[in-house]
Every structure is written in structure tokens, then in C-alpha cells.
Motif scaffolding. Structure first.
Motif, PDB file in Angstrom:
ATOM      1  N   PRO A 165       0.805  -1.230   0.000  1.00 27.02           N
ATOM      2  CA  PRO A 165       0.000   0.000   0.000  1.00 27.02           C
ATOM      3  C   PRO A 165       0.837   1.278   0.000  1.00 27.02           C
ATOM      4  O   PRO A 165       0.367   2.315   0.462  1.00 27.02           O
ATOM      5  CB  PRO A 165      -0.763  -0.133   1.311  1.00 27.02           C
ATOM      6  N   GLU A 166       2.070   1.227  -0.477  1.00 23.25           N
ATOM      7  CA  GLU A 166       2.959   2.384  -0.441  1.00 23.25           C
ATOM      8  C   GLU A 166       2.536   3.454  -1.446  1.00 23.25           C
ATOM      9  O   GLU A 166       2.026   3.146  -2.527  1.00 23.25           O
ATOM     10  CB  GLU A 166       4.396   1.961  -0.743  1.00 23.25           C
ATOM     11  N   ASN A 167       2.743   4.721  -1.060  1.00 20.10           N
ATOM     12  CA  ASN A 167       2.580   5.846  -1.978  1.00 20.10           C
ATOM     13  C   ASN A 167       3.945   6.236  -2.544  1.00 20.10           C
ATOM     14  O   ASN A 167       4.979   5.800  -2.062  1.00 20.10           O
ATOM     15  CB  ASN A 167       1.945   7.041  -1.266  1.00 20.10           C
ATOM     16  N   TRP A 168       3.922   7.051  -3.580  1.00 18.74           N
ATOM     17  CA  TRP A 168       5.136   7.540  -4.243  1.00 18.74           C
ATOM     18  C   TRP A 168       5.983   6.397  -4.802  1.00 18.74           C
ATOM     19  O   TRP A 168       7.188   6.519  -4.993  1.00 18.74           O
ATOM     20  CB  TRP A 168       6.001   8.385  -3.286  1.00 18.74           C
ATOM     21  N   SER A 169       5.348   5.277  -5.081  1.00 15.78           N
ATOM     22  CA  SER A 169       6.102   4.081  -5.471  1.00 15.78           C
ATOM     23  C   SER A 169       6.712   4.186  -6.860  1.00 15.78           C
ATOM     24  O   SER A 169       7.652   3.453  -7.179  1.00 15.78           O
ATOM     25  CB  SER A 169       5.196   2.848  -5.409  1.00 15.78           C
ATOM     26  N   PHE A 170       6.209   5.090  -7.718  1.00 14.74           N
ATOM     27  CA  PHE A 170       6.807   5.235  -9.046  1.00 14.74           C
ATOM     28  C   PHE A 170       8.192   5.867  -8.956  1.00 14.74           C
ATOM     29  O   PHE A 170       8.975   5.790  -9.899  1.00 14.74           O
ATOM     30  CB  PHE A 170       5.897   6.069  -9.942  1.00 14.74           C
ATOM     31  N   ALA A 171       8.496   6.497  -7.811  1.00 17.67           N
ATOM     32  CA  ALA A 171       9.795   7.145  -7.618  1.00 17.67           C
ATOM     33  C   ALA A 171      10.759   6.259  -6.842  1.00 17.67           C
ATOM     34  O   ALA A 171      11.766   6.738  -6.327  1.00 17.67           O
ATOM     35  CB  ALA A 171       9.619   8.477  -6.896  1.00 17.67           C
ATOM     36  N   PHE A 172      10.471   4.960  -6.762  1.00 10.31           N
ATOM     37  CA  PHE A 172      11.392   4.059  -6.079  1.00 10.31           C
ATOM     38  C   PHE A 172      12.637   3.774  -6.921  1.00 10.31           C
ATOM     39  O   PHE A 172      13.599   3.213  -6.421  1.00 10.31           O
ATOM     40  CB  PHE A 172      10.694   2.748  -5.731  1.00 10.31           C
ATOM     41  N   SER A 173      12.617   4.115  -8.196  1.00 12.43           N
ATOM     42  CA  SER A 173      13.780   3.966  -9.082  1.00 12.43           C
ATOM     43  C   SER A 173      13.625   4.968 -10.216  1.00 12.43           C
ATOM     44  O   SER A 173      12.593   5.644 -10.331  1.00 12.43           O
ATOM     45  CB  SER A 173      13.883   2.535  -9.619  1.00 12.43           C
ATOM     46  N   ASP A 174      14.657   5.094 -11.049  1.00 12.58           N
ATOM     47  CA  ASP A 174      14.559   5.990 -12.211  1.00 12.58           C
ATOM     48  C   ASP A 174      13.342   5.606 -13.050  1.00 12.58           C
ATOM     49  O   ASP A 174      13.060   4.425 -13.273  1.00 12.58           O
ATOM     50  CB  ASP A 174      15.829   5.900 -13.061  1.00 12.58           C
ATOM     51  N   THR A 175      12.643   6.610 -13.563  1.00 14.88           N
ATOM     52  CA  THR A 175      11.293   6.378 -14.080  1.00 14.88           C
ATOM     53  C   THR A 175      11.173   6.297 -15.598  1.00 14.88           C
ATOM     54  O   THR A 175      10.137   5.860 -16.095  1.00 14.88           O
ATOM     55  CB  THR A 175      10.373   7.519 -13.613  1.00 14.88           C
ATOM     56  N   LEU A 176      12.175   6.765 -16.366  1.00  9.97           N
ATOM     57  CA  LEU A 176      12.044   6.832 -17.824  1.00  9.97           C
ATOM     58  C   LEU A 176      10.807   7.629 -18.224  1.00  9.97           C
ATOM     59  O   LEU A 176      10.157   7.341 -19.232  1.00  9.97           O
ATOM     60  CB  LEU A 176      11.972   5.434 -18.438  1.00  9.97           C
ATOM     61  N   LEU A 177      10.481   8.658 -17.437  1.00 10.88           N
ATOM     62  CA  LEU A 177       9.262   9.419 -17.678  1.00 10.88           C
ATOM     63  C   LEU A 177       9.265  10.099 -19.046  1.00 10.88           C
ATOM     64  O   LEU A 177       8.207  10.316 -19.631  1.00 10.88           O
ATOM     65  CB  LEU A 177       9.088  10.463 -16.569  1.00 10.88           C
ATOM     66  N   GLY A 178      10.440  10.410 -19.548  1.00 15.48           N
ATOM     67  CA  GLY A 178      10.517  11.046 -20.858  1.00 15.48           C
ATOM     68  C   GLY A 178       9.995  10.183 -21.987  1.00 15.48           C
ATOM     69  O   GLY A 178       9.727  10.683 -23.083  1.00 15.48           O
ATOM     70  N   TYR A 179       9.854   8.877 -21.742  1.00 18.72           N
ATOM     71  CA  TYR A 179       9.310   7.973 -22.756  1.00 18.72           C
ATOM     72  C   TYR A 179       7.802   7.782 -22.609  1.00 18.72           C
ATOM     73  O   TYR A 179       7.223   6.903 -23.254  1.00 18.72           O
ATOM     74  CB  TYR A 179       9.986   6.596 -22.651  1.00 18.72           C
ATOM     75  N   ALA A 180       7.156   8.580 -21.774  1.00 21.46           N
ATOM     76  CA  ALA A 180       5.713   8.438 -21.554  1.00 21.46           C
ATOM     77  C   ALA A 180       4.900   8.534 -22.846  1.00 21.46           C
ATOM     78  O   ALA A 180       3.911   7.803 -22.992  1.00 21.46           O
ATOM     79  CB  ALA A 180       5.234   9.481 -20.548  1.00 21.46           C
ATOM     80  N   PRO A 181       5.247   9.411 -23.815  1.00 19.46           N
ATOM     81  CA  PRO A 181       4.471   9.414 -25.065  1.00 19.46           C
ATOM     82  C   PRO A 181       4.439   8.064 -25.757  1.00 19.46           C
ATOM     83  O   PRO A 181       3.415   7.688 -26.335  1.00 19.46           O
ATOM     84  CB  PRO A 181       5.191  10.470 -25.921  1.00 19.46           C
TER      85      PRO A 181
END
Length: 658
Positions: A165-181
Motif C-alpha cells: 500500500p505504499e505511496n510515491w512508489s513510481f519514484a522508487f527507481s529511475d522512471t524513464l518518464l521522458g518515454y511516456a508518449p
């Protein structure tokens, strides 16, 4: 593109063809003390060589006509009208110019080379992953999650379906957010694997293209730039990082630096040329830098500090020389830097908030100097190749055996790159002081890459670890080899460019000059040798097939057995529905996940069921074929009568409903 399409060629828009390498190579170097004179010299040289403002292939013919035929006396009164092309003809000519432009050809070559050098990544792109299926499964899930949540509920981006049930779990490692498109396209594990493989190949292409663009902008020739690009993208040490897309995705670094240098009219070889400034390129460079930062702080954080240092040094130099160089920026360029730098800073700040929140909520996520020591490579690592190297892998097996953690300590950038860079210290188009600066950069980044192995890190890595915000989140100092490789590539590019110039001189001196083509072919040998060292034998294992139960069971759920490696494919399997689940694998293990794993070793019993209910878990999915050799082996033989739970078989799995 503007008049400086190839970085330092001095060409005009009238001639869309890539400038001949010899034109650029033979320009007299400008000094930083006389920037205006340097720009004038470059323009004069370009006109003298036939690559300036006149249209090529026309003046010579007209001169011949004047010698053979008398001038038409009526031409002074009735000159022939300029030809007017229709829209289709103009569009065709524009497309033709684009297709044969240097940067188009470089991009196509980078893509083709990436497909070949990463083969067989695209052989079965829906079913296999490079290196292994653990971290790549995690990163395939990351891209899928970012695309899914942007479509459905962007406000929940940082609170992923994993690690419940953890929050902020997407930030537990590098996210590659720039590839979201890219994550917006496709749903499910097969599409996630396909997306990962495509981005894996494109990341190699961008790395080669970005380093090529940087070398060209700094003043290297085309073949020298190609050596820098190939050496940066296909260095042997990167083969050990094939399972880490956030490390492979480094092409935005040299590309942003090339754009910023282009926008400021600066080149390593020709110095500062004010007339070549372009605010648009500078702003684009900041945007690319911000995008690179969004792929992860693992390599993005040192890049951010480098840019901050460059800005600080530039401000100091401007203050010192403000009376000698008037208006070094201009209003537009100043605004481009101001707003571009602001965008970069805002993106970095917003991305850092979740990671600082994770560090606050999970003290065990912080790195320690003992952990840095564990991953710090010895000096021998700089001459040791990973097992995935086709050329050196087997030969260096003994050297790898003595390394404490060989996947992060085999840091060979290539013996050919070492040799070319060493030659570039003595024979190069770069000035001596620039060669020394590049050499200093190589030595400093190597010292940082050794972490605590170099003088205990007291004067190198430890001060950064102690005082620079965010630096204590980097646990693998060896990844600083990225900067070492880039600097070695620039030294090599200077040597290869000088070698190409000498080859042309030798060809021109021969009578008849027929050996010229063979000598020119010899200039490709350094490039071919660099590429040969980048050949791989990277395994491409088949990704475990998604159990059908993952497509029908609701969450919050726990999939057993559970561990760091076992959970990463489970994350990938959840990309159909993104059910909340306890499972997850990242750079650290949150305490709640550890406690749930320990509490369920005896599942099903009263204590474990009560604990799961209090946490909020409603379903437990057991995969029988994975139980062997785990702490949960034999759990299916335990009765459930009187426990208040139901058990049923669903598509080969056992589902407990709490």
C-alpha cells in the motif's frame, strides 16, 4: 536549418549539400581573443573554396561561355526572367534537399547502425528482452504505467499500482518518464515488451547521433564525428548495461550540448563566432537537456551539475571580459537562455520532489558509503570488458573473476578508442590547451568513476556524496564512465580529422592522383575498428508468458512467490489492468513489502490472513510452477477450512479470496 548546418562549415542556405570535409578542415583556426576576425576568416575561406554564398556548379560554366561567345548586346536591356517553379516543383526540390542533407543522412545511418549493432533485439521484439527479463521487465512496466496513467488519471502518476500500500512508489527507481508518449501506444505485456525493444534500439541511435552532432559542432570532420558517435554509443562497457535502459538512454546529453554550443556560436576548433549565434538552437538545447533529465537522475544528475557549472563559468568569464567583448549574447539569446534554463530548473525541481519524498518516508532507501565502496571499481576495471563483448568477452574472463561485482566494474571503453585518444594528444585539429582540457576531463571522470577506490574518495567522490544534493542517491560510481567515453571520443575525433586532412594532402601530391580513393578509404579504418569492439553477444531470453489469471483477478492483490527478481515480471504482467498489488522490484525494498513477505511464509493461516486483511490485500494469487525452492513451497497443501477464505483454480493458478 540556418547557415551553419554542419556545425562549423560556413555554408549558406543556397547550397543544401553537406560541406566537403576538406573545406572545414582547412579553415584557419580562430582565437578566442579575436572572435570577429575568426568569423570573417571563416566566411572568406568558404567563399574561396566554392562553398559560400554563390550557387555551386553555375559560375564556372558561365565563365566558359564568356570566353567562347560574344555577349548578347540586348541582354542589358532585356535580361532573361528568373525561372518560377510551381508548388509541386518547389516542394520536390525542398524534399530532395532534405533527403541529401548531412543531418538526414546521419540520422538514417545512426538508425541503421543501431539495428545492426543491437541485433537480435528486433528479431522477436514481442517475446524477448536484451540481457535478462528482470530489470528490463521493470522498465517496460515503467513506460507502460506512465502512458496508462496519463490517459486515465495524471494526478496519480507517482502512486503506481505496484508496492501496495505504499505511496510515491513510481519514484522508487529511475522512471524513464521522458518515454511516456511511447507508453500511450498499446496495452498489455506484449506491447510493453515491443515498446521496450524499440526504445532500446532508438536509444542507441540517439546516442550515436548526439555524439556525432557534438563532435561536428566542435569542429571535427564527418569521419571524426562518426568515430566519436560510434565510440560513445557502442563502447564495450555499455554492453554490461544492456539491461538498464535508463543508462543506455544517454543520447540527449551530447545532443543538448551540441545544440547549446550551436546556439551560442561556439566551437572548440574555431572559438566564439558571434554571427553564428542562434537563440532557437540554444532554447532547443535546454529543452533536450530537460527531457534527458526526465529519463532518470542516475545519469541526469551529473549532467545537471555540469550544466550548472558551465553557466557559472560562462557568467564569470563574461564579467571578466565584458569590456573586451561587447554584447556577447544579444537580447534574444539571453532570453532563450533565461527561459530555457528556467524550464530545465523547473523540470528538475518537480522531478526531484517525489524522490526527496521517498527518501523522507524510507530512510533505508538512502545509499551509504559502505554501499558505494561495494560498487566502486578498481583501476583494472578500465581495461576489462564485460562478458557480452564479442571481441574481448572470453579473453577477459579471468580479469572479471577477480572483480567484486563485475557487471558494474567492467568499464573498458575500447582499446581502439584509447589508442585514438592517445594519438589525439599529439596529432589533432584541436589546440594543445584544448587537448589538455579534454585529458584533464578524462582523468577527473575516471577518478570519480572509481568512487572510494581512488585515495579513499576523500578528494573526489566523497565530497560530492556529502555535499551535493541528490548525489548520495547514486550507488554505482562506475557509470561516470559515460563522461570518460564522451571525452575520449572527442580526443579521438580530433586525431581522426587531422588524419583525414593528411590523407587528402598525400592524395593531392601524387601524380597522377589515382591512389586518392584508396587513401580516402583508409580513413574509415578507425571507424570500423571502433565498431568492431562494440559487437555484442548479449543474450535475449524469452520473457515469461503472462499467466491468464492476471487478466481476470482484481486487486489489491499479492502474487506468490515474491522476491526482487520474481516480482519484476509480475509488474510487466499487470500492464493489462494495472491492479494494485504488493509485488514490485526496484532499487530498494520498502519495509512494508519485507514485512508482508515474511508474514505470508506461513500462508494460509490465521496470522497471515489477518495481517493481509489489515494491510488491505483482498486476493492472493499463487503460481504453482514458481513455488519450487522458495519459502512458500508446500503452501498449497495447507487446508483453508475455518479460515474464512475461499480457494479456487483459475487458469492454472490458485486464487485465495480474503
Amino acid at each position: 536549418m540556418t547557415t551553419e548546418q554542419s556545425g562549423a562549415t560556413g555554408r549558406s542556405d543556397a547550397d543544401p549539400r553537406p560541406a566537403p570535409e576538406e573545406t572545414e578542415a582547412e579553415k584557419p583556426p580562430a582565437t578566442a581573443d579575436a572572435p570577429h576576425e575568426a568569423g570573417a576568416t571563416d566566411d572568406a575561406t568558404a567563399k574561396a573554396d566554392g562553398t559560400g554564398d554563390h550557387a555551386p556548379g553555375t559560375d564556372d560554366a558561365e565563365d566558359g561561355d564568356r570566353d567562347d561567345k560574344p555577349a548578347d548586346p540586348f541582354s542589358a536591356f532585356g535580361p532573361a526572367p528568373e525561372p518560377v517553379f510551381g508548388r509541386v516543383r518547389r516542394a520536390t526540390r525542398a524534399v530532395g534537399r532534405f533527403l541529401v542533407h548531412e543531418w538526414t543522412l546521419a540520422a538514417v545511418a545512426a538508425l541503421a547502425l543501431a539495428v545492426a549493432m543491437t541485433w537480435p533485439t528486433l528479431r522477436y521484439p514481442r517475446y524477448t528482452l536484451p540481457q535478462d527479463y528482470w530489470d528490463p521487465s521493470l522498465q517496460a512496466w515503467q513506460m507502460a504505467w506512465s502512458g496508462h496513467i496519463l490517459r486515465t488519471d495524471p494526478a496519480m502518476l507517482w502512486h503506481s499500482n505496484a508496492f501496495f500500500p505504499e505511496n510515491w512508489s513510481f519514484a522508487f527507481s529511475d522512471t524513464l518518464l521522458g518515454y511516456a508518449p511511447a507508453g500511450l501506444i498499446g496495452v498489455g505485456p506484449e506491447h510493453a515488451v515491443l515498446r521496450y525493444n524499440i526504445m532500446f534500439v532508438l536509444a542507441h541511435a540517439l546516442a550515436a547521433f548526439g555524439a556525432y552532432a557534438l563532435a561536428r559542432q566542435l569542429g571535427a570532420g564527418r569521419i571524426g564525428g562518426a568515430v566519436a558517435g560510434a565510440g560513445f554509443a557502442y563502447a564495450p562497457w555499455l554492453l554490461a548495461q544492456a539491461g538498464h535502459l535508463h543508462i543506455i538512454s544517454n543520447g540527449g546529453i551530447p545532443l543538448a550540448l551540441a545544440m547549446l554550443a550551436r546556439g551560442h556560436g561556439w566551437s572548440l576548433r574555431y572559438g566564439y563566432r558571434p554571427r553564428r549565434r542562434h537563440a532557437g538552437w540554444a532554447f532547443a538545447g535546454w529543452l533536450v537537456a530537460a527531457w534527458q533529465l526526465s529519463l532518470g537522475f542516475g545519469i541526469g544528475l551529473p549532467f545537471a551539475y555540469l550544466l550548472a557549472g558551465v553557466v557559472l563559468v560562462a557568467a564569470v568569464l563574461w564579467f571578466v571580459r565584458r569590456r573586451r567583448v561587447k554584447r556577447p549574447f544579444g537580447r534574444r539569446l539571453f532570453l532563450a537562455d533565461l527561459f530555457g534554463g528556467l524550464v530545465f530548473a523547473v523540470v528538475g525541481g518537480l522531478l526531484a520532489i517525489p524522490f526527496f519524498k521517498v527518501a523522507e518516508l524510507h530512510p533505508n532507501a538512502a545509499r551509504t558509503l559502505a554501499e558505494i565502496q561495494l560498487y566502486s571499481p578498481p583501476a583494472s576495471g578500465f581495461f576489462t570488458a564485460p562478458a557480452e563483448s564479442r571481441v574481448w568477452g572470453e579473453l577477459h574472463e579471468g580479469a572479471r573473476a577477480v572483480l567484486p561485482w563485475s557487471p558494474e566494474m567492467t568499464l573498458l571503453p575500447g582499446f581502439v578508442l584509447y589508442a585514438l585518444a592517445a594519438g589525439g594528444l599529439f596529432f589533432s585539429v584541436w589546440r594543445v590547451r584544448h587537448r589538455l582540457f579534454l585529458l584533464a576531463g578524462v582523468l577527473v571522470t575516471m577518478a570519480l568513476g572509481m568512487g572510494t577506490r581512488f585515495l579513499g574518495g576523500r578528494f573526489t567522490y566523497v565530497p560530492l556524496f556529502d555535499y551535493l544534493p541528490g548525489w548520495n542517491g547514486l550507488r554505482t560510481p562506475g557509470r561516470m564512465m559515460l563522461w570518460t567515453t564522451l571525452l575520449l571520443g572527442l580526443l579521438a575525433a580530433g586525431a581522426v580529422t587531422a588524419f583525414c586532412m593528411r590523407v587528402r594532402e598525400l592524395a593531392a601530391e601524387r601524380v597522377p592522383p589515382w591512389p586518392g580513393p584508396w587513401l580516402r578509404l583508409a580513413t574509415l579504418v578507425p571507424l570500423l575498428l571502433v565498431l568492431a569492439e562494440g559487437l555484442n553477444v548479449t543474450p535475449h531470453p524469452v520473457v515469461p508468458q503472462q499467466p491468464a489469471v492476471m487478466r481476470v483477478v482484481d486487486g489489491p492483490m499479492l502474487v506468490l512467490p515474491s522476491s526482487q527478481n520474481l516480482d519484476q515480471p509480475v509488474m510487466l504482467w499487470s500492464t493489462d489492468r494495472f491492479q494494485p498489488m504488493v509485488n514490485g522490484g526496484s532499487g530498494f525494498t520498502p519495509n512494508s513489502q519485507t514485512q508482508i513477505r515474511e508474514a505470508t511464509v506461513s500462508f494460509p493461516d490465521f496470522a497471515s490472513i489477518d495481517y493481509l486483511r489489515r494491510v488491505g490485500v483482498k486476493t492472493v494469487v499463487v503460481l504453482p510452477e514458481r513455488l519450487g525452492g522458495t519459502p512458500w513451497e508446500g503452501m498449497l497443501d495447507r487446508p483453508v477450512e475455518g479460515l474464512g477464505v475461499s480457494r479456487e483454480q483459475v487458469a492454472g493458478a490458485v486464487v485465495y479470496r480474503l
